[in-house]
Design a protein around this motif. Structure first.
Motif, PDB file in Angstrom:
ATOM      1  N   UNK A   1     -19.431 -29.819   7.973  1.00 18.81           N
ATOM      2  CA  UNK A   1     -20.453 -29.072   7.854  1.00 18.81           C
ATOM      3  C   UNK A   1     -21.294 -29.160   9.189  1.00 18.81           C
ATOM      4  N   UNK A   2     -21.852 -28.229   9.583  1.00 15.86           N
ATOM      5  CA  UNK A   2     -22.767 -28.268  10.935  1.00 15.86           C
ATOM      6  C   UNK A   2     -24.210 -28.054  10.673  1.00 15.86           C
ATOM      7  N   UNK A   3     -24.551 -28.101   9.432  1.00 12.28           N
ATOM      8  CA  UNK A   3     -25.982 -28.012   8.968  1.00 12.28           C
ATOM      9  C   UNK A   3     -26.094 -28.901   7.890  1.00 12.28           C
ATOM     10  N   UNK A   4     -27.266 -29.818   7.577  1.00 13.93           N
ATOM     11  CA  UNK A   4     -27.255 -30.388   6.361  1.00 13.93           C
ATOM     12  C   UNK A   4     -26.919 -29.911   4.907  1.00 13.93           C
ATOM     13  N   UNK A   5     -25.884 -30.814   4.387  1.00 18.39           N
ATOM     14  CA  UNK A   5     -25.095 -30.245   3.339  1.00 18.39           C
ATOM     15  C   UNK A   5     -25.623 -30.624   1.841  1.00 18.39           C
ATOM     16  N   UNK A   6     -25.783 -29.696   1.119  1.00 15.21           N
ATOM     17  CA  UNK A   6     -26.687 -29.920  -0.161  1.00 15.21           C
ATOM     18  C   UNK A   6     -25.678 -29.699  -1.479  1.00 15.21           C
TER      19      UNK A   6
ATOM     20  N   UNK B   1     -15.073 -18.143   4.557  1.00 18.22           N
ATOM     21  CA  UNK B   1     -16.222 -17.552   5.136  1.00 18.22           C
ATOM     22  C   UNK B   1     -16.951 -18.648   6.054  1.00 18.22           C
ATOM     23  N   UNK B   2     -16.843 -19.952   5.645  1.00 22.29           N
ATOM     24  CA  UNK B   2     -17.573 -21.223   6.082  1.00 22.29           C
ATOM     25  C   UNK B   2     -19.098 -21.090   5.667  1.00 22.29           C
ATOM     26  N   UNK B   3     -19.599 -20.276   4.861  1.00 21.69           N
ATOM     27  CA  UNK B   3     -20.759 -20.086   4.446  1.00 21.69           C
ATOM     28  C   UNK B   3     -21.225 -21.373   3.591  1.00 21.69           C
ATOM     29  N   UNK B   4     -22.464 -21.830   3.697  1.00 19.53           N
ATOM     30  CA  UNK B   4     -23.040 -22.805   2.899  1.00 19.53           C
ATOM     31  C   UNK B   4     -24.473 -22.790   2.375  1.00 19.53           C
ATOM     32  N   UNK B   5     -24.418 -22.997   1.166  1.00 24.77           N
ATOM     33  CA  UNK B   5     -25.649 -22.887   0.347  1.00 24.77           C
ATOM     34  C   UNK B   5     -26.622 -23.968   0.660  1.00 24.77           C
ATOM     35  N   UNK B   6     -28.097 -23.415   0.956  1.00 23.94           N
ATOM     36  CA  UNK B   6     -28.871 -24.541   1.328  1.00 23.94           C
ATOM     37  C   UNK B   6     -29.490 -25.177   0.071  1.00 23.94           C
ATOM     38  N   UNK B   7     -30.289 -25.794   0.035  1.00 28.16           N
ATOM     39  CA  UNK B   7     -30.930 -26.596  -1.025  1.00 28.16           C
ATOM     40  C   UNK B   7     -31.852 -25.358  -1.950  1.00 28.16           C
ATOM     41  N   UNK B   8     -32.492 -24.854  -1.117  1.00 25.84           N
ATOM     42  CA  UNK B   8     -33.316 -23.660  -1.754  1.00 25.84           C
ATOM     43  C   UNK B   8     -32.458 -22.494  -2.344  1.00 25.84           C
ATOM     44  N   UNK B   9     -31.333 -22.184  -1.722  1.00 23.59           N
ATOM     45  CA  UNK B   9     -30.493 -21.162  -2.345  1.00 23.59           C
ATOM     46  C   UNK B   9     -30.009 -21.734  -3.546  1.00 23.59           C
ATOM     47  N   UNK B  10     -29.552 -22.758  -3.621  1.00 19.57           N
ATOM     48  CA  UNK B  10     -28.757 -23.360  -4.835  1.00 19.57           C
ATOM     49  C   UNK B  10     -29.857 -23.528  -5.872  1.00 19.57           C
TER      50      UNK B  10
END
Length: 400
Positions: free
Chosen positions: A213-218, A179-188
């Motif tokens: 990654x196209x947004x900051x990776x956590x 999917x290319x979906x990525x968890x944010x810090x808040x979601x993790x």
């Protein structure tokens, strides 16, 4: 000459395995190419960029220096230290294992920890091999559907509902394949709150696409460092450094788990290739100036693919946050009539139609545990993507 009348019978574990649908799609595309068809295959996740020159030079020099003998089963010390530096973790090098690809890390971990009847929670869609590796260990994968409306991401409520007394692992992949979906810090952090209430559940974080990654990776351990004593981080050089064939991946985790994984590796492959480890060390410690421009190129390809697919009636393509895949919904094509009179009934039918009519190979969503979608990898040259997208649009327009 003696002949045997006894047919081979695979073990019960092996009998459950078969080639992944990704491999089957690739083989079907290869057969059509052999027949002279101009097939474009977007089925596999392999960067089209070359391995960086300094990495190849390091491998060459290692061979010239005689580093061609058996390496330590756990991995070369210098590489394990570099892995920790790259990850920004203060673990001891004894808490790192280097394996023949990230897939072997996962296999080692599950073999080291799972008993028959144990459960592994896996958000769906998921990478196809997860299911088979868990099944080979005679454990049960518990898929949790994570639809596009939820961003293809696991919610705390869904995680809580999936946990039982038999749960052994939660397996997270961020950024995710397909999917290319990525968890944010808040979601993790929200998922970690659930896990704190269930101390028997360990975490595998598959972060192989960290640098695409196209947004900051956590990382999982950035969001929840207190879970380090039950978390295994999985990563490698294959994707970001275009080193798929070098076969180097690693795991960072609790000492007891790593020791058991090393013992298992010692009785399967032993240590990973010494020359490949020298190359991986150079990839981590040498120039990193190839990462940003390649990431920019993947982002541009993503934008091209998402826009083109969303212009095709019947397809709905969310914008991924990382990796190099899109996972558009194709349910809008169900019930459409093909020019040959057949009717498209499901995602596999969509892929069959596009392969045989448009000469474009994609993978059906059912292979990833979430039917109604198709996966397209954009780890390919822009000109091929443009041609393939034009073919898809033309083939869809021909549907009745």
């Amino acid at each position: 000459m003696l002949t045997s009348t006894q047919a081979f019978h695979p073990s019960d574990r092996a009998a459950s395995l078969s080639l992944s649908e990704i491999a089957l799609v690739s083989e079907a595309a290869a057969r059509l190419r052999a027949q002279g068809k101009p097939v474009l295959s977007f089925g596999t996740g392999e960067p089209d960029f070359p391995t960086p020159a300094h990495v190849i030079e390091a491998a060459h020099q290692a061979a010239l220096d005689g580093k061609t003998t058996y390496p330590a089963t756990q991995g070369v010390t210098a590489l394990r230290e570099a892995i920790l530096t790259d990850a920004g973790l203060d673990h001891d090098p004894t808490q790192v294992i280097v394996s023949t690809g990230a897939k072997q890390v996962l296999s080692n971990a599950f073999q080291a920890s799972l008993n028959p009847g144990d459960e592994v929670i896996v958000p769906a869609p998921y990478w196809t091999s997860y299911k088979d590796i868990i099944a080979f260990c005679e454990a049960t994968m518990v898929p949790v559907p994570c639809p596009a409306e939820a961003g293809f991401l696991l919610t705390p409520e869904a995680l809580e509902a999936a946990i039982t007394g038999k749960t052994r692992w939660l397996l997270l992949n961020t950024p995710g394949n397909p999917s290319g979906a990525m968890y944010s810090r808040a979601q993790l952090s929200a998922l970690a709150e659930v896990l704190r209430r269930h101390p028997h559940v360990w975490v595998i974080a598959d972060e192989i696409y960290q640098h695409i990654a196209y947004h900051p990776f956590t990382s999982v351990l950035e969001a929840a460092p207190d879970l380090a004593d039950r978390t295994l981080i999985v990563n490698g050089v294959s994707k970001a450094h275009a080193m798929t064939g070098w076969r180097i991946g690693w795991g960072i985790g609790p000492a007891g788990l790593i020791r058991t994984m090393v013992a298992i590796q010692g009785q399967s492959t032993s240590g990973a290739c010494s020359i490949s480890q020298a190359a991986a060390l150079a990839a981590l410690t040498g120039p990193q100036d190839h990462l940003a421009p390649r990431n920019d190129a993947f982002r541009a390809r993503r934008d091209l693919v998402v826009a083109a697919l969303n212009d095709i009636p019947g397809l709905d393509c969310p914008t991924p946050q990382g990796a190099f895949y899109v996972f558009p919904a194709c349910t809008g094509l169900f019930g459409k009539r093909r020019p040959d009179g057949g009717v498209i009934e499901d995602d596999a039918g969509v892929c069959d139609y596009l392969l045989n009519v448009a000469n474009v190979a994609l993978v059906p969503g059912r292979a990833f545990g979430l039917p109604g979608h198709v996966r397209l990898s954009y780890a390919y040259a822009t000109r091929d993507l443009e041609e393939g997208l034009a073919r898809i649009a033309s083939a869809v327009a021909a549907l009745g």
